[in-house]
Design a protein around this motif. Structure first.
Motif, PDB file in Angstrom:
ATOM      1  N   ALA A  36      13.573   8.663  -6.462  1.00 15.50           N
ATOM      2  CA  ALA A  36      14.217   7.850  -7.495  1.00 15.50           C
ATOM      3  C   ALA A  36      13.340   6.660  -7.865  1.00 15.50           C
ATOM      4  O   ALA A  36      13.246   6.284  -9.040  1.00 15.50           O
ATOM      5  N   SER A  37      12.697   6.067  -6.877  1.00 11.43           N
ATOM      6  CA  SER A  37      11.831   4.920  -7.144  1.00 11.43           C
ATOM      7  C   SER A  37      10.567   5.342  -7.877  1.00 11.43           C
ATOM      8  O   SER A  37      10.152   4.697  -8.850  1.00 11.43           O
ATOM      9  N   ILE A  38       9.937   6.423  -7.421  1.00  8.63           N
ATOM     10  CA  ILE A  38       8.720   6.905  -8.076  1.00  8.63           C
ATOM     11  C   ILE A  38       9.003   7.233  -9.539  1.00  8.63           C
ATOM     12  O   ILE A  38       8.245   6.867 -10.445  1.00  8.63           O
ATOM     13  N   ASP A  39      10.127   7.926  -9.792  1.00 13.19           N
ATOM     14  CA  ASP A  39      10.456   8.330 -11.158  1.00 13.19           C
ATOM     15  C   ASP A  39      10.884   7.163 -12.041  1.00 13.19           C
ATOM     16  O   ASP A  39      10.960   7.307 -13.266  1.00 13.19           O
ATOM     17  N   SER A  40      11.158   6.019 -11.432  1.00 12.83           N
ATOM     18  CA  SER A  40      11.567   4.857 -12.222  1.00 12.83           C
ATOM     19  C   SER A  40      10.395   4.185 -12.919  1.00 12.83           C
ATOM     20  O   SER A  40      10.587   3.297 -13.746  1.00 12.83           O
ATOM     21  N   GLY A  41       9.176   4.585 -12.576  1.00 11.98           N
ATOM     22  CA  GLY A  41       8.010   4.087 -13.295  1.00 11.98           C
ATOM     23  C   GLY A  41       7.244   3.007 -12.562  1.00 11.98           C
ATOM     24  O   GLY A  41       7.713   2.439 -11.581  1.00 11.98           O
ATOM     25  N   LYS A  42       6.060   2.736 -13.036  1.00 15.59           N
ATOM     26  CA  LYS A  42       5.198   1.750 -12.393  1.00 15.59           C
ATOM     27  C   LYS A  42       5.636   0.333 -12.741  1.00 15.59           C
ATOM     28  O   LYS A  42       6.170   0.080 -13.819  1.00 15.59           O
ATOM     29  N   THR A  43       5.376  -0.573 -11.817  1.00 14.59           N
ATOM     30  CA  THR A  43       5.829  -1.955 -11.964  1.00 14.59           C
ATOM     31  C   THR A  43       4.709  -2.929 -12.269  1.00 14.59           C
ATOM     32  O   THR A  43       4.964  -4.056 -12.647  1.00 14.59           O
ATOM     33  N   GLY A  44       3.472  -2.529 -12.091  1.00 17.54           N
ATOM     34  CA  GLY A  44       2.368  -3.470 -12.229  1.00 17.54           C
ATOM     35  C   GLY A  44       1.995  -4.057 -10.882  1.00 17.54           C
ATOM     36  O   GLY A  44       2.776  -4.047  -9.933  1.00 17.54           O
ATOM     37  N   ASN A  45       0.782  -4.555 -10.783  1.00 23.02           N
ATOM     38  CA  ASN A  45       0.292  -5.105  -9.514  1.00 23.02           C
ATOM     39  C   ASN A  45       1.135  -6.299  -9.065  1.00 23.02           C
ATOM     40  O   ASN A  45       1.452  -7.184  -9.854  1.00 23.02           O
ATOM     41  N   TYR A  52      29.703   6.298  -5.130  1.00 25.03           N
ATOM     42  CA  TYR A  52      28.703   5.332  -4.677  1.00 25.03           C
ATOM     43  C   TYR A  52      27.586   5.244  -5.704  1.00 25.03           C
ATOM     44  O   TYR A  52      27.186   6.259  -6.299  1.00 25.03           O
ATOM     45  N   TYR A  53      27.066   4.022  -5.875  1.00 30.04           N
ATOM     46  CA  TYR A  53      25.937   3.759  -6.764  1.00 30.04           C
ATOM     47  C   TYR A  53      24.907   2.981  -5.954  1.00 30.04           C
ATOM     48  O   TYR A  53      25.216   1.944  -5.377  1.00 30.04           O
ATOM     49  N   ILE A  54      23.681   3.467  -5.912  1.00 34.14           N
ATOM     50  CA  ILE A  54      22.673   2.913  -5.010  1.00 34.14           C
ATOM     51  C   ILE A  54      21.385   2.645  -5.786  1.00 34.14           C
ATOM     52  O   ILE A  54      20.938   3.480  -6.592  1.00 34.14           O
ATOM     53  N   ARG A  55      20.777   1.477  -5.540  1.00 27.76           N
ATOM     54  CA  ARG A  55      19.462   1.150  -6.098  1.00 27.76           C
ATOM     55  C   ARG A  55      18.561   0.672  -4.965  1.00 27.76           C
ATOM     56  O   ARG A  55      19.025   0.134  -3.960  1.00 27.76           O
ATOM     57  N   PHE A  56      17.257   0.835  -5.181  1.00 30.72           N
ATOM     58  CA  PHE A  56      16.263   0.440  -4.179  1.00 30.72           C
ATOM     59  C   PHE A  56      15.235  -0.482  -4.815  1.00 30.72           C
ATOM     60  O   PHE A  56      14.751  -0.219  -5.913  1.00 30.72           O
ATOM     61  N   ARG A  57      14.881  -1.538  -4.127  1.00 26.67           N
ATOM     62  CA  ARG A  57      13.803  -2.398  -4.582  1.00 26.67           C
ATOM     63  C   ARG A  57      12.473  -1.741  -4.216  1.00 26.67           C
ATOM     64  O   ARG A  57      12.291  -1.265  -3.096  1.00 26.67           O
ATOM     65  N   TYR A  58      11.568  -1.684  -5.156  1.00 29.43           N
ATOM     66  CA  TYR A  58      10.302  -0.997  -4.895  1.00 29.43           C
ATOM     67  C   TYR A  58       9.187  -1.632  -5.718  1.00 29.43           C
ATOM     68  O   TYR A  58       9.421  -2.376  -6.674  1.00 29.43           O
ATOM     69  N   GLY A  59       7.952  -1.321  -5.353  1.00 29.82           N
ATOM     70  CA  GLY A  59       6.774  -1.661  -6.122  1.00 29.82           C
ATOM     71  C   GLY A  59       5.892  -0.423  -6.236  1.00 29.82           C
ATOM     72  O   GLY A  59       5.727   0.315  -5.269  1.00 29.82           O
ATOM     73  N   TYR A  60       5.339  -0.168  -7.414  1.00 33.49           N
ATOM     74  CA  TYR A  60       4.563   1.045  -7.635  1.00 33.49           C
ATOM     75  C   TYR A  60       3.534   0.738  -8.722  1.00 33.49           C
ATOM     76  O   TYR A  60       3.896   0.508  -9.878  1.00 33.49           O
ATOM     77  N   ALA A  61       2.253   0.701  -8.363  1.00 31.58           N
ATOM     78  CA  ALA A  61       1.226   0.252  -9.302  1.00 31.58           C
ATOM     79  C   ALA A  61      -0.096   0.957  -9.033  1.00 31.58           C
ATOM     80  O   ALA A  61      -0.294   1.581  -7.985  1.00 31.58           O
ATOM     81  N   ASP A  62      -0.997   0.842 -10.005  1.00 32.02           N
ATOM     82  CA  ASP A  62      -2.357   1.344  -9.818  1.00 32.02           C
ATOM     83  C   ASP A  62      -3.087   0.472  -8.805  1.00 32.02           C
ATOM     84  O   ASP A  62      -2.896  -0.747  -8.755  1.00 32.02           O
ATOM     85  N   ASP A  63      -3.911   1.098  -7.999  1.00 32.98           N
ATOM     86  CA  ASP A  63      -4.724   0.363  -7.032  1.00 32.98           C
ATOM     87  C   ASP A  63      -5.917  -0.247  -7.789  1.00 32.98           C
ATOM     88  O   ASP A  63      -6.772   0.474  -8.302  1.00 32.98           O
ATOM     89  N   PRO A  64      -5.969  -1.587  -7.910  1.00 34.24           N
ATOM     90  CA  PRO A  64      -7.060  -2.202  -8.702  1.00 34.24           C
ATOM     91  C   PRO A  64      -8.436  -1.929  -8.125  1.00 34.24           C
ATOM     92  O   PRO A  64      -9.437  -1.970  -8.855  1.00 34.24           O
ATOM     93  N   SER A  65      -8.538  -1.636  -6.826  1.00 38.42           N
ATOM     94  CA  SER A  65      -9.846  -1.373  -6.229  1.00 38.42           C
ATOM     95  C   SER A  65     -10.291   0.074  -6.427  1.00 38.42           C
ATOM     96  O   SER A  65     -11.459   0.395  -6.257  1.00 38.42           O
ATOM     97  N   TYR A  66      -9.334   0.936  -6.795  1.00 34.42           N
ATOM     98  CA  TYR A  66      -9.664   2.342  -6.993  1.00 34.42           C
ATOM     99  C   TYR A  66      -8.619   2.924  -7.948  1.00 34.42           C
ATOM    100  O   TYR A  66      -7.605   3.493  -7.525  1.00 34.42           O
ATOM    101  N   PRO A  67      -8.814   2.755  -9.273  1.00 33.79           N
ATOM    102  CA  PRO A  67      -7.786   3.066 -10.280  1.00 33.79           C
ATOM    103  C   PRO A  67      -7.126   4.446 -10.173  1.00 33.79           C
ATOM    104  O   PRO A  67      -5.932   4.554 -10.466  1.00 33.79           O
ATOM    105  N   PRO A  68      -7.839   5.514  -9.757  1.00 33.93           N
ATOM    106  CA  PRO A  68      -7.129   6.796  -9.673  1.00 33.93           C
ATOM    107  C   PRO A  68      -6.039   6.832  -8.602  1.00 33.93           C
ATOM    108  O   PRO A  68      -5.225   7.756  -8.559  1.00 33.93           O
ATOM    109  N   ARG A  69      -6.021   5.820  -7.731  1.00 29.78           N
ATOM    110  CA  ARG A  69      -5.067   5.819  -6.621  1.00 29.78           C
ATOM    111  C   ARG A  69      -3.936   4.831  -6.907  1.00 29.78           C
ATOM    112  O   ARG A  69      -4.137   3.796  -7.514  1.00 29.78           O
ATOM    113  N   ASP A  70      -2.732   5.177  -6.451  1.00 29.89           N
ATOM    114  CA  ASP A  70      -1.572   4.317  -6.639  1.00 29.89           C
ATOM    115  C   ASP A  70      -1.220   3.592  -5.351  1.00 29.89           C
ATOM    116  O   ASP A  70      -1.513   4.058  -4.249  1.00 29.89           O
ATOM    117  N   ILE A  71      -0.598   2.443  -5.505  1.00 26.10           N
ATOM    118  CA  ILE A  71      -0.042   1.692  -4.384  1.00 26.10           C
ATOM    119  C   ILE A  71       1.470   1.728  -4.513  1.00 26.10           C
ATOM    120  O   ILE A  71       2.015   1.410  -5.578  1.00 26.10           O
TER     121      ILE A  71
END
Length: 298
Positions: A209-218, A127-146
């Protein structure tokens, strides 16, 4: 808006490529040099690495080049965590439509594959599995991620094959030491308590797996790197070409890691099920069960 950063994806996938050795994660078997399955084992390890690093189409091209019979089937699902009661009343073949993890829990893309080694009369079911995700810096508070996408905890993938008390169709290769023939990567793990003789359970960490795939941008989304699991199977005494393999994916959230048992026909039971909610992905949008017959690759 979708981000297609192929170089980033390739580097991340390479870092998570399958390794050979012993243990639960990153496991494939170490075979004796004179074993007729050794070449097939190495080829399948290479095919898994190609899938993670270069994609599923390149994996299929590799199998064609080395002359291994194979068949693949693809399915994509939309899983909606906060569906209304009306949505939940929909038939299994009419899942809610969701293409943005900012509005739902996850989109899941699944490909399952069966390959055959006539020399050793054995199969590799994966089996091969992928997940759609979004992972970015929180523009209102940069140290925090969304983050939006698959949530904890670990989900469960059941790989099953046709067996019964009266007929033994398939058997895990090295069945006396099942883990030796289970293929996993950094985000999948064989559940040691799941082996039944007709199926096994794999724990899947789509969140990591999604977190390790890197940030996507806002406001951007992307597919995670490939998550891989599989098993080597061999013909048993009552094998027949019509023998089939099936799969079932249990996507869950807000709970604890399951201790699972898997059986054929495809089903998953939990010894400890503390999930608040879960969704079973066993059918295509057309209502067909994940299903491949052995004769399709022989």
């Amino acid at each position: 808006m979708e981000k297609n950063d192929l170089s980033r994806r390739k580097v991340l996938a390479t870092a998570g490529a399958i390794t050979a050795g012993f243990g639960a994660a990153g496991t494939v078997v170490a075979r004796e040099r004179d074993d007729p399955s050794e070449k097939f084992t190495k080829q399948m390890i290479q095919a898994q690495q190609i899938a993670k690093q270069e994609g599923l189409e390149e994996r299929q091209k590799y199998l064609d080049r080395v002359g291994i019979n194979h068949i693949e089937k693809d399915h994509q699902f939309a899983v909606q965590k906060n569906a209304s009661e009306e949505d939940r009343a929909q038939p299994a073949h009419e899942p809610p439509i969701c293409v943005d993890p900012l509005d739902c829990d996850a989109d899941i893309n699944v490909q399952f594959s069966l390959t055959y080694n006539p020399r050793g009369e054995e199969f590799h079911y994966s089996y091969y599995i992928r997940f759609r995700y979004g992972y970015a810096d929180d523009p209102s508070y940069p140290p925090r991620d969304i983050y939006a996408g698959p949530e904890d905890p670990v989900d469960t993938l059941g790989l099953t094959w046709e067996n019964s008390s009266a007929a033994k169709r398939l058997e895990i290769r090295d069945h006396r030491e099942v883990h030796r023939s289970v293929v996993t990567d950094d985000y999948t793990e064989f559940d040691e308590g799941s082996w039944t003789g007709s199926g096994l359970g794999i724990l899947v960490d789509g969140y990591q797996a999604s977190i390790d795939s890197g940030k996507t941008g806002n406001d951007e989304t992307d597919w995670s790197q490939m998550v891989v699991a599989g098993v080597f199977l061999e013909k048993d005494v009552d094998f027949r070409p019509e023998t089939s393999v099936r799969g079932i994916y249990e996507y869950a959230w807000k709970g604890t890691e399951p201790d699972v048992a898997v059986s054929y026909p495809a089903s998953i039971t939990f010894k400890q099920n503390e999930y608040e909610e879960s969704e079973t992905l066993q059918h295509t949008p057309e209502g067909k069960t994940f299903h491949i017959k052995a004769k399709e690759v022989m």
